[in-house]
Write a protein that holds these residues in place. Structure first.
Motif, PDB file in Angstrom:
ATOM      1  N   ASP A 276       4.947  -2.002 -15.915  1.00  0.00           N
ATOM      2  CA  ASP A 276       5.391  -1.266 -14.731  1.00  0.00           C
ATOM      3  C   ASP A 276       6.451  -1.984 -13.917  1.00  0.00           C
ATOM      4  O   ASP A 276       7.158  -1.334 -13.138  1.00  0.00           O
ATOM      5  N   GLY A 277       6.557  -3.310 -14.038  1.00  0.00           N
ATOM      6  CA  GLY A 277       7.436  -4.020 -13.122  1.00  0.00           C
ATOM      7  C   GLY A 277       6.980  -3.789 -11.688  1.00  0.00           C
ATOM      8  O   GLY A 277       5.792  -3.840 -11.384  1.00  0.00           O
ATOM      9  N   LEU A 278       7.928  -3.485 -10.802  1.00  0.00           N
ATOM     10  CA  LEU A 278       7.587  -3.190  -9.405  1.00  0.00           C
ATOM     11  C   LEU A 278       7.518  -1.690  -9.143  1.00  0.00           C
ATOM     12  O   LEU A 278       7.332  -1.275  -8.000  1.00  0.00           O
ATOM     13  N   ASP A 279       7.658  -0.873 -10.183  1.00  0.00           N
ATOM     14  CA  ASP A 279       7.757   0.573  -9.998  1.00  0.00           C
ATOM     15  C   ASP A 279       6.466   1.322 -10.304  1.00  0.00           C
ATOM     16  O   ASP A 279       6.484   2.500 -10.608  1.00  0.00           O
ATOM     17  N   GLY A 280       5.358   0.632 -10.244  1.00  0.00           N
ATOM     18  CA  GLY A 280       4.089   1.291 -10.515  1.00  0.00           C
ATOM     19  C   GLY A 280       2.949   0.503  -9.922  1.00  0.00           C
ATOM     20  O   GLY A 280       2.980   0.130  -8.753  1.00  0.00           O
ATOM     21  N   HIS A 281       1.969   0.210 -10.740  1.00  0.00           N
ATOM     22  CA  HIS A 281       0.780  -0.508 -10.300  1.00  0.00           C
ATOM     23  C   HIS A 281       0.624  -1.805 -11.083  1.00  0.00           C
ATOM     24  O   HIS A 281       1.197  -1.988 -12.157  1.00  0.00           O
ATOM     25  N   GLY A 282      -0.174  -2.677 -10.524  1.00  0.00           N
ATOM     26  CA  GLY A 282      -0.508  -3.928 -11.181  1.00  0.00           C
ATOM     27  C   GLY A 282      -1.989  -4.204 -11.025  1.00  0.00           C
ATOM     28  O   GLY A 282      -2.676  -3.570 -10.211  1.00  0.00           O
ATOM     29  N   VAL A 283      -2.465  -5.148 -11.790  1.00  0.00           N
ATOM     30  CA  VAL A 283      -3.873  -5.525 -11.745  1.00  0.00           C
ATOM     31  C   VAL A 283      -4.006  -6.848 -11.003  1.00  0.00           C
ATOM     32  O   VAL A 283      -3.316  -7.826 -11.337  1.00  0.00           O
TER      33      VAL A 283
END
Length: 361
Positions: A276-283
């Motif tokens: 996702d990079g910075l354009d979605g979600h992260g864990v």
């Protein structure tokens, strides 16, 4: 700081196996600060040690300019991208060097996708013991750094669907990805000895963990991200990593051993950050929760805020993070260049054009 670049043909826009010629042309000004890498598509350049981010950024810009001009004189160009956008890169042409021959005999087809470029930040630390203990504290933040500097969405003409495809290809190696948790330097050395005996390591240079004590410098080396698209972003990365090390060292000195993260959570956090990079979600590897990437970035900034105040970089980092969020990561900008006409050649032209982007002053 060390950066790796790809040499490209400015007409076909494909990667070109002419790194040796570019290095020779650039070495008149950069000397030993420029060299070849494992494939003949790659050039590596590095700065001198710097005390301030301003000095570092000036060196990065000058270094990139010298390499770009050296390539131009050879009828070539260079790009800062984590992966080749176009060209026949699998398997890549390997640089003729005895060490690489030993590596190929040992690792075999793992070299097929080695045309990848990273940015490496070295931070001085007093000794190897503290370097190992500091690395424990850096582990939770590595996925955020991957997302922040994601700059490898394309692989030889195809959009991979990932913002940072280099992270996925790099993870195939036997000693790569996030480092394990170490209780002491002795435990680290014991594991390195066992890995060497097993054949997983050819030499200390093949310890490919994303954080490692340098084998030849008094530094902790953080090598987790794609090569940043611009010199300004490289300077931002260096400022963030230095602040992480400052904050982590203070915790080590207080006797804080750092969190023993679940390896599975950290692996998933890597995957999601690369996708996702910075354009979605992260864990969040501490909790396993799926969160907006912006929230994880804000948590990082809050964590290192006092250290950024101490190093004098808080204003620069805050301003440049805002600029990066507004303009998109390197991966997002590569995709935007492609979407204008649906031509991967335009992505390469974009990378060539923006290699020497000016600072946001």
């Amino acid at each position: 700081m060390e950066e790796e670049y790809l040499v490209v043909d400015p007409v076909t826009r494909e990667v070109a196996p002419e790194a040796a010629a570019v290095v020779e042309a650039a070495s008149g000004e950069l000397g030993a600060r420029v060299c070849t890498e494992i494939t003949r598509f790659q050039v590596e350049a590095k700065t001198d040690p710097c005390a301030g981010i301003g000095d570092l950024e000036a060196q990065l810009r000058a270094m990139r300019a010298v390499v770009a001009e050296a390539a131009r004189r050879q009828g070539l160009a260079v790009v800062a991208s984590g992966t080749p956008v176009l060209g026949d890169a699998v398997p890549p042409p390997i640089t003729d060097h005895p060490r690489y021959g030993v590596g190929i005999a040992n690792y075999r087809s793992l070299h097929d996708e080695q045309s990848i470029c990273a940015g490496h930040v070295h931070v001085h630390l007093p000794d190897r013991e503290r370097a190992v203990l500091v690395s424990n504290h850096l582990r939770p933040w590595l996925p955020v750094l991957i997302a922040l500097m994601a700059n490898s969405p394309f692989w030889t003409g195809r959009d991979t669907g990932y913002a940072g495809w280099r992270t996925l290809t790099w993870g195939k190696w036997p000693v790569a990805g996030p480092p394990p948790y170490f209780a002491s330097l002795a435990e680290y050395d014991e594991l390195i000895a066992a890995l060497t005996e097993s054949g997983a390591l050819v030499d200390p240079g093949t310890i490919f963990w994303d954080v490692r004590p340098s084998a030849h410098l008094p530094t902790l080396e953080v090598r987790v991200t794609d090569v940043p698209a611009t010199a300004g972003e490289s300077a931002l990365l260096a400022a963030v990593i230095r602040a992480l090390v400052v904050e982590s060292l203070e915790r080590v000195e207080r006797g804080d051993p750092g969190p023993e993260l679940s390896a599975e959570r950290l692996r998933v956090a890597y995957w999601r950050a690369a996708r996702d990079g910075l354009d979605g979600h992260g864990v969040d590897p501490l909790t396993g929760r799926l969160l907006p990437a912006d929230d994880l970035l804000a948590t990082l900034l809050g964590h290192i805020g006092p250290a950024l105040e101490e190093t004098g970089d808080l204003d620069l980092v805050t301003r440049r993070l805002a600029r990066l969020r507004a303009g998109g990561t390197g991966a997002a900008r590569q995709r935007a260049a492609y979407e204008r006409r649906g031509r991967p050649e335009d992505v390469v032209d974009h990378l060539v054009e923006h290699l020497l982007d000016e600072a946001d002053e």
